[in-house]
Every structure is written in structure tokens, then in C-alpha cells.
Design a protein around this motif. Structure first.
Motif, PDB file in Angstrom:
ATOM      1  N   SER A  63       0.945  -1.252   0.022  1.00  0.00           N
ATOM      2  CA  SER A  63      -0.063   0.098   0.059  1.00  0.00           C
ATOM      3  C   SER A  63       0.867   1.121   0.043  1.00  0.00           C
ATOM      4  O   SER A  63       1.787   1.454   0.759  1.00  0.00           O
ATOM      5  N   ALA A  69      -7.896  -1.725   2.147  1.00  0.00           N
ATOM      6  CA  ALA A  69      -7.538  -2.425   1.026  1.00  0.00           C
ATOM      7  C   ALA A  69      -8.790  -3.139   0.648  1.00  0.00           C
ATOM      8  O   ALA A  69      -9.671  -3.498   1.533  1.00  0.00           O
ATOM      9  N   CYS A 103     -13.286  -5.279   3.555  1.00  0.00           N
ATOM     10  CA  CYS A 103     -12.031  -4.744   3.313  1.00  0.00           C
ATOM     11  C   CYS A 103     -11.226  -4.925   4.510  1.00  0.00           C
ATOM     12  O   CYS A 103     -11.665  -5.409   5.815  1.00  0.00           O
ATOM     13  N   ILE A 106      -5.371  -0.947   6.507  1.00  0.00           N
ATOM     14  CA  ILE A 106      -3.838  -1.202   5.826  1.00  0.00           C
ATOM     15  C   ILE A 106      -2.915   0.125   6.288  1.00  0.00           C
ATOM     16  O   ILE A 106      -3.583   1.252   5.999  1.00  0.00           O
ATOM     17  N   LEU A 112      -0.086  -5.898   0.411  1.00  0.00           N
ATOM     18  CA  LEU A 112      -1.724  -6.189   0.193  1.00  0.00           C
ATOM     19  C   LEU A 112      -2.406  -7.547   0.279  1.00  0.00           C
ATOM     20  O   LEU A 112      -1.847  -8.517   0.100  1.00  0.00           O
ATOM     21  N   THR A 116      -7.365  -8.327  -2.592  1.00  0.00           N
ATOM     22  CA  THR A 116      -7.513  -7.165  -2.782  1.00  0.00           C
ATOM     23  C   THR A 116      -6.629  -6.496  -4.056  1.00  0.00           C
ATOM     24  O   THR A 116      -5.561  -7.101  -4.161  1.00  0.00           O
ATOM     25  N   ASP A 117      -7.018  -5.393  -4.655  1.00  0.00           N
ATOM     26  CA  ASP A 117      -6.154  -4.784  -5.573  1.00  0.00           C
ATOM     27  C   ASP A 117      -5.978  -3.167  -5.531  1.00  0.00           C
ATOM     28  O   ASP A 117      -5.476  -2.506  -6.392  1.00  0.00           O
ATOM     29  N   THR A 118      -6.813  -2.611  -4.446  1.00  0.00           N
ATOM     30  CA  THR A 118      -7.121  -1.187  -4.545  1.00  0.00           C
ATOM     31  C   THR A 118      -6.976  -0.804  -2.864  1.00  0.00           C
ATOM     32  O   THR A 118      -7.380  -1.540  -1.937  1.00  0.00           O
ATOM     33  N   VAL A 119      -6.348   0.581  -2.839  1.00  0.00           N
ATOM     34  CA  VAL A 119      -6.383   1.225  -1.343  1.00  0.00           C
ATOM     35  C   VAL A 119      -7.179   2.354  -1.529  1.00  0.00           C
ATOM     36  O   VAL A 119      -6.826   3.297  -2.418  1.00  0.00           O
ATOM     37  N   VAL A 144      -1.617   1.505  -5.059  1.00  0.00           N
ATOM     38  CA  VAL A 144      -0.958   0.279  -4.709  1.00  0.00           C
ATOM     39  C   VAL A 144       0.393   0.333  -5.614  1.00  0.00           C
ATOM     40  O   VAL A 144       0.562   0.825  -6.581  1.00  0.00           O
TER      41      VAL A 144
END
Ligand code: AMP
Ligand code: MG
Length: 415
Positions: A63, A69, A103, A106, A112, A116-119, A144
Motif C-alpha cells: 500500500s 484495502a 475490506c 492497511i 496487500l 485486494t487490488d485497491t487502497v 498500490v
């Protein structure tokens, strides 16, 4: 021959600075011996191999923010609310797999969590117990840092010929590389010649001066980080000069002398060198520093610098330094030069390239400019100490008017 000194300035036998440098660099082949050294000891050595990264940097997807996340696919057009199921810290990752609708809190640098793939930044979230709500305007994949986005496994991080400065050994450490193969250190011997010279610490008699060139050379060679062999002041006596050259050439990769290479004075040095090696005696179209000898003494490279203290420094920087760098296998870029206005007129005669001593400063508006560092004669060492750059004036140039753009070559860095 005319009595006018300017006649000599256009001597067709004079070699241009670029030609002399080119001939020197062309002659020299780098030493072949290498050694394997732990990082700290390798500082300031020259790499003898390429280094490929054994790792990805960053090593895993992590992150770039403190926040949450989640799965980008969960983000809708309006508000999105998700269940908080845990926390991921830098150095203490979240173990489970994040499912749709969930979620994880983070921290920056934390791995990560799987799934998950997004913050989303914590400032863009509102928490109601374990239910976290995000507004719209977020994109899938944001915030990310991807594995290997700085350096990927097998990328070349350092190349053969690079010198290992502080940043380079730090970089190697960041990759977990414990040791490297580098060129072995150069050994450079030097001595001064001249009956007028006294070593520091002795009293001066009539007509004598202190030997300063060995100190200047010592300082410049220390900055280059070579092994130094100081053979002292050698009298203008053939046997003494021959013995000094023998010893220097037997023990060092390169031998540097100062003095005794100008016309009329060269005799002992020249006869000795004719006997022990193959040396060219040049007149370079430069000021300061016209006489210069270069070649081989036995198996060592030889640089016969002029005797005047400023000439020693100018010829060392312009010829011996790049040559020694090449000898240690360093693929260095040419020193940085750039153009700035000179703030005062500069005296110059056409026919030689001048390396005037200059002081580069910023004015009150922050604009750079250069002034001469006092008298420009080749024995004025105090000017060299006041200066922070060479002002390089081209061979063809005559007197320079104030305000003209001139080329400067700084010789002081951050340290
Ligand atoms: P030379 O090339 O030997 O004729 O020397 C040129 C000038 O540099 C003379 O004025 C010398 O006294 C001076 N000089 C030569 N060697 C040194 C030295 N090691 N330290 C200071 N001045 C020197
Ligand atoms: Mg002399």
C-alpha cells in the motif's frame, strides 16, 4: 624569433588539450586484476562486473497510503459500504483472503492482502463500527505499489565501470547483495624534482622554496582514493633521479612527477626516461601547464607534470585524473561544464586554451556568474584555493568582455 611573447602562443608544435587527452586515453588499457570485497570495503572502488538484481523492489504488492484495502470490483457508482475484517501492518501482514463485500485496514508499506487490488485513503472513509463507507470517485487499482516497479529481478542495477559511491553501496545493500567484484586499487607513486625544493619542516636557505606539489598531488590522489607511494623530493642528480624512477615504476601502476619537464631543464629526467621507458615530451596549447610528459617507465604509466603549483593541478585534473580513472576501469562521464556570464573582463591571448581560476557564485536574484580568483599566474596557488571552478576559455579566444558567456568547470562538489 621575435621577442614578442605572443609568437610562442601559436607554436604549431603545440598539441591541443583535446588531442593530448585523446592520445593518453587511447594508449591506456584498464588493469585486469579484480578483487571480491564486502560492500563497505568496496566503497569508492570501480565495479568489475555488472550486478543483476536478485530481488524485486518493492518485493511484493503493497500500500502507498494509510487506509483500506479492498476489491476494486466492489466499488459502485455511489457510496460503497464494506465489512472490516482485519488489519495489515508493514511487517505484519493480514493472513486471510478478502472476499467480495469485505475490506482490511492497511498501513503504508504493508503487503496487500490476498483478494485486494485497491487502497482508499483513510481520509476518504467513514467508519460505523465494523462497517466502512467510501464515497464515489475512486478507481480500481489506485494507491498500490507493484512488485518490481522500481527494480525487477534480473534488472542490471550497476554496470561494470561504475564507481561505488555512497548511493551505490546503499543500493546494493537494499538488494541484499553482500559483496561485489571490483577492480583492485591503483598504486600511484609520486615525487618532486628540483634542487631549490625543501621538504616542509626544514629551514629554507637563500634561493629555496618549500615543496608544495607533493601535498597538492597527495590531496588530489586521496580524493581519487588510490594507494599512494610518496617518494619525497629528489635532487637534480642523475643517479638520484634514476633510482627514484626505478623504485616508483617497480612498485606502482602509475608514476607522477612534477617539475623538470620544461625545455632546458629536462635533461636528467629525459635521459633517465629514455633509458627506462618510452615517454613523449609535449608542449600543450594550454595555460597554465604547457610542458607535459606522458608514456611508460618500465611497466608503469608515467605523467610528468610541470613544476609550477597551479600547472600541476590543472594538468592533473585535465590529463592525469581521467587517465587514472580509465586505468582503474572507470567509465566516467566527462566532468560537468556549463556556461555562465563572467562578471568582469578577463585577460586572454589567443593561441592556448586557458584554465583560469574562477569563483562561481549566485547574485541576489539567484543568477549564476563567475569572477576571476585574483592573479592568474601559474605560481599563484592561493588563487587555486580561493577558486571553486576553472573558467575554460577556448584556444582562439582573445580578451573576454564582461557579460560574455564563458564555460565553467566546477571542482568542488558537496564534500
Ligand atoms: P620546473 O618545471 O622544474 O622548471 O619548475 C617550474 C617552476 O615550478 C619553478 O619555479 C620551480 O621552482 C617550481 N616548482 C617545481 N617543483 C615544485 C614543487 N614541488 N613545489 C613548488 N614549486 C615547484
Ligand atoms: Mg625544476
Amino acid at each position: 624569433m621575435s621577442a614578442k611573447p605572443s609568437c610562442d602562443e601559436f607554436d604549431p608544435n603545440n598539441l591541443r588539450v583535446e588531442q593530448a587527452l585523446e592520445q593518453i586515453q587511447h594508449s591506456i588499457t584498464p588493469i585486469a586484476e579484480t578483487e571480491r570485497l564486502p560492500l563497505m570495503q568496496a566503497h569508492n572502488h570501480v565495479m568489475a562486473e555488472d550486478v543483476h538484481s536478485p530481488l524485486n523492489v518493492p518485493p511484493y504488492k503493497n500500500s502507498a497510503m494509510d487506509g483500506y484495502a479492498l476489491r476494486g470490483a466492489d466499488l459502485g457508482d455511489g457510496d460503497t459500504s464494506l465489512d472490516l475484517i482485519g488489519t495489515a501492518f508493514a511487517g505484519n501482514p493480514f493472513d486471510g483472503e478478502v472476499q467480495a463485500g469485505q475490506c482490511v485496514r492497511i498501513m503504508t508499506g504493508a503487503k496487500l492482502p490476498a483478494g485486494t487490488d485497491t487502497v482508499i485513503m483513510q481520509e476518504h472513509a467513514t467508519a460505523d463500527g465494523e462497517r466502512i463507507t467510501f464515497g464515489n470517485g475512486h478507481t480500481s487499482g489506485q494507491n498500490v505499489r507493484h512488485a518490481g516497479e522500481d527494480i525487477a529481478v534480473e534488472d542490471v542495477v550497476l554496470q561494470k565501470g561504475q564507481r561505488l559511491h555512497a548511493a551505490e553501496i546503499g543500493l546494493l545493500a537494499s538488494l541484499g547483495v553482500p559483496e561485489v567484484t571490483v577492480a583492485r586499487k591503483l598504486r600511484v607513486a609520486f615525487f618532486s624534482t628540483g634542487d631549490e625544493l625543501r621538504p616542509v619542516g626544514e629551514a629554507l636557505e637563500e634561493g629555496q622554496i618549500y615543496d608544495s606539489n607533493r601535498y597538492t598531488l597527495y590531496g588530489m590522489l586521496r580524493e581519487l582514493d588510490v594507494e599512494i607511494l610518496d617518494l619525497g623530493v629528489i635532487r637534480d642528480v642523475p643517479e638520484a633521479i634514476e633510482a627514484a624512477f626505478e623504485q616508483a615504476a617497480d612498485q606502482a601502476d602509475a608514476v607522477i612527477t612534477s617539475g623538470g619537464v620544461s625545455v632546458g631543464e629536462a635533461d636528467y629526467v629525459k635521459t633517465t626516461l629514455d633509458k627506462l621507458g618510452k615517454v613523449s615530451f609535449w608542449k600543450i596549447a594550454m595555460k597554465p601547464g604547457k610542458p607535459l610528459a606522458f608514456g611508460r617507465v618500465k611497466d608503469a604509466w608515467f605523467f610528468g607534470l610541470p613544476g609550477n603549483p597551479v600547472s600541476v593541478m590543472a594538468t592533473f585534473y585535465q590529463f592525469a585524473l581521467p587517465a587514472l580513472r580509465r586505468l582503474m576501469g572507470e567509465e566516467a562521464e566527462a566532468p560537468l561544464t556549463f556556461k555562465v556570464p563572467c562578471r568582469e573582463p578577463l585577460k586572454k591571448r589567443a593561441g592556448r586554451t586557458d584554465f583560469q581560476r574562477g569563483i562561481l557564485t549566485l547574485d541576489e536574484q539567484g543568477n549564476p556568474g563567475v569572477t576571476a580568483a585574483g592573479m592568474q599566474a601559474s605560481h599563484i596557488l592561493s588563487g587555486m584555493s580561493r577558486a571553486n571552478c576553472f573558467i575554460i576559455l577556448p584556444l582562439e579566444a582573445d580578451n573576454i568582455d564582461a557579460g560574455t558567456l564563458v564555460e565553467v568547470q566546477p571542482f568542488r562538489g558537496l564534500m
